[in-house]
Design a protein around this motif. Structure first.
Motif, short mmCIF file in Angstrom:
data_model
loop_
_atom_site.label_atom_id
_atom_site.label_comp_id
_atom_site.label_asym_id
_atom_site.label_seq_id
_atom_site.Cartn_x
_atom_site.Cartn_y
_atom_site.Cartn_z
N GLU A 22 0.86 -1.16 -0.21
CA GLU A 22 -0.01 -0.47 -0.06
C GLU A 22 1.04 1.24 -0.03
O GLU A 22 2.09 1.08 0.71
N PRO A 23 0.57 1.99 -0.26
CA PRO A 23 1.08 3.61 -0.14
C PRO A 23 1.45 3.58 0.50
O PRO A 23 0.59 3.79 1.58
N ILE A 24 2.71 4.91 1.55
CA ILE A 24 2.24 5.19 2.50
C ILE A 24 2.06 6.35 2.43
O ILE A 24 1.51 7.60 2.11
N SER A 25 1.09 6.75 3.76
CA SER A 25 0.66 8.03 3.87
C SER A 25 0.03 7.93 5.33
O SER A 25 0.47 7.44 6.37
N ALA A 26 -0.19 9.25 5.85
CA ALA A 26 -0.32 9.76 7.69
C ALA A 26 -1.05 8.33 8.34
O ALA A 26 -0.46 8.39 9.18
N GLU A 27 -2.41 7.61 7.55
CA GLU A 27 -3.20 6.64 8.79
C GLU A 27 -2.25 5.33 8.72
O GLU A 27 -1.61 4.58 9.89
N ASN A 28 -0.67 5.31 7.88
CA ASN A 28 0.04 3.49 8.30
C ASN A 28 1.52 3.77 8.58
O ASN A 28 1.95 3.46 8.63
N PHE A 90 7.83 10.54 2.33
CA PHE A 90 7.90 10.12 1.05
C PHE A 90 5.86 9.21 1.04
O PHE A 90 5.79 8.93 0.31
N VAL A 91 4.35 10.01 1.67
CA VAL A 91 3.32 10.05 1.46
C VAL A 91 3.16 10.33 0.37
O VAL A 91 3.37 10.94 -0.69
N GLY A 92 2.15 9.08 -0.29
CA GLY A 92 1.88 8.65 -0.77
C GLY A 92 2.82 8.58 -2.38
O GLY A 92 1.75 7.35 -2.77
N HIS A 93 3.58 7.25 -2.12
CA HIS A 93 4.55 6.76 -2.71
C HIS A 93 4.73 5.30 -1.88
O HIS A 93 4.15 4.80 -1.09
N SER A 94 4.91 4.45 -2.75
CA SER A 94 5.10 2.86 -2.27
C SER A 94 6.12 3.17 -1.57
O SER A 94 7.47 3.34 -1.97
#
Length: 223
Positions: A22-28, A90-94
């Motif tokens: 999954e893409p890197i996000s503020a949640e994960n 890198f939020v939004g990137h894999s």
């Protein structure tokens, strides 16, 4: 056995391969950093039990109790924070996207670059000269062979089979002190370090070692 990534994601992910796809996000990003920190410490502690093992145990405890009121996180969580801060760029990137090239010209992913960043932080704690002036070599996390296999559950079971060792220890009927001494030597500690760790003298260690050796010889008929 349940993987930690499954447990702390409340069953959302079955394994790390699925999680890091999954893409890197503020949640994960927090959980991603924690999982990378755990894997890095688990790898390093096989080479350096003195520092990395303490950080690893502290981090495991943090993950289970940090939501409790007035709980104070251990130094081990600093390792996780290092990974989280790196990944947050890198939020939004894999995590599997290419980050760049290392000094040897090999392409590395964001995830591997994060391991390298975490390794540098850990080395700042563990790369201190010993009594001989020797510095422990760092682990190269840009080398795939140095990393735990993904998505194998590297938190719930070790890759090394210790069953024969456990059977031997049970057969020798070691006392608590003898077992502690044996474990220290199994972890690569020298006699002086064992003395300091267990608070006993060289004479006691030598006596216990001789007792263990004698029982081993009798048990296997070696004379």
């Amino acid at each position: 056995m349940e993987m930690l990534v499954t447990k702390f994601s409340k069953g959302k992910y079955r394994n790390e391969g699925e999680f890091f796809s999954e893409p890197i996000s503020a949640e994960n990003v927090k959980l991603m950093g924690e999982m990378i920190a755990l894997q890095a410490l688990r790898t390093v502690k096989k080479f350096d039990m003195k520092v990395a093992d303490k950080l690893y145990i502290g981090l495991i405890k943090d993950l289970h109790h940090m939501r409790e009121i007035d709980y104070i996180v251990s130094d081990g969580y600093d390792v996780a924070q290092t990974a989280i801060c790196f990944l947050y760029q890198f939020v939004g990137h894999s995590a599997n996207e290419i980050y760049g090239k290392d000094r040897k010209g090999k392409k590395i992913t964001i995830k591997l670059a994060c391991y390298r960043e975490v390794d540098r932080f850990i080395d700042g704690l563990r790369n201190r000269t010993d009594r001989r002036g020797t510095i422990v070599e760092s682990i190269d996390f840009t080398d795939y062979k140095a990393l735990p296999m993904d998505p194998v559950n590297c938190f719930e079971h070790e890759q090394t089979d210790y069953s024969k060792y456990d059977e031997l220890v049970e057969a020798l009927q070691l006392s608590a002190l003898e077992l502690a001494i044996l474990n220290c030597y199994m972890n690569g500690m020298r006699q002086a370090e064992v003395c300091a760790e267990l608070g006993i003298g060289r004479g006691t260690i030598n006596h216990r070692k001789a007792s263990i050796r004698q029982r081993f010889y009798v048990r296997f008929g070696i004379f």
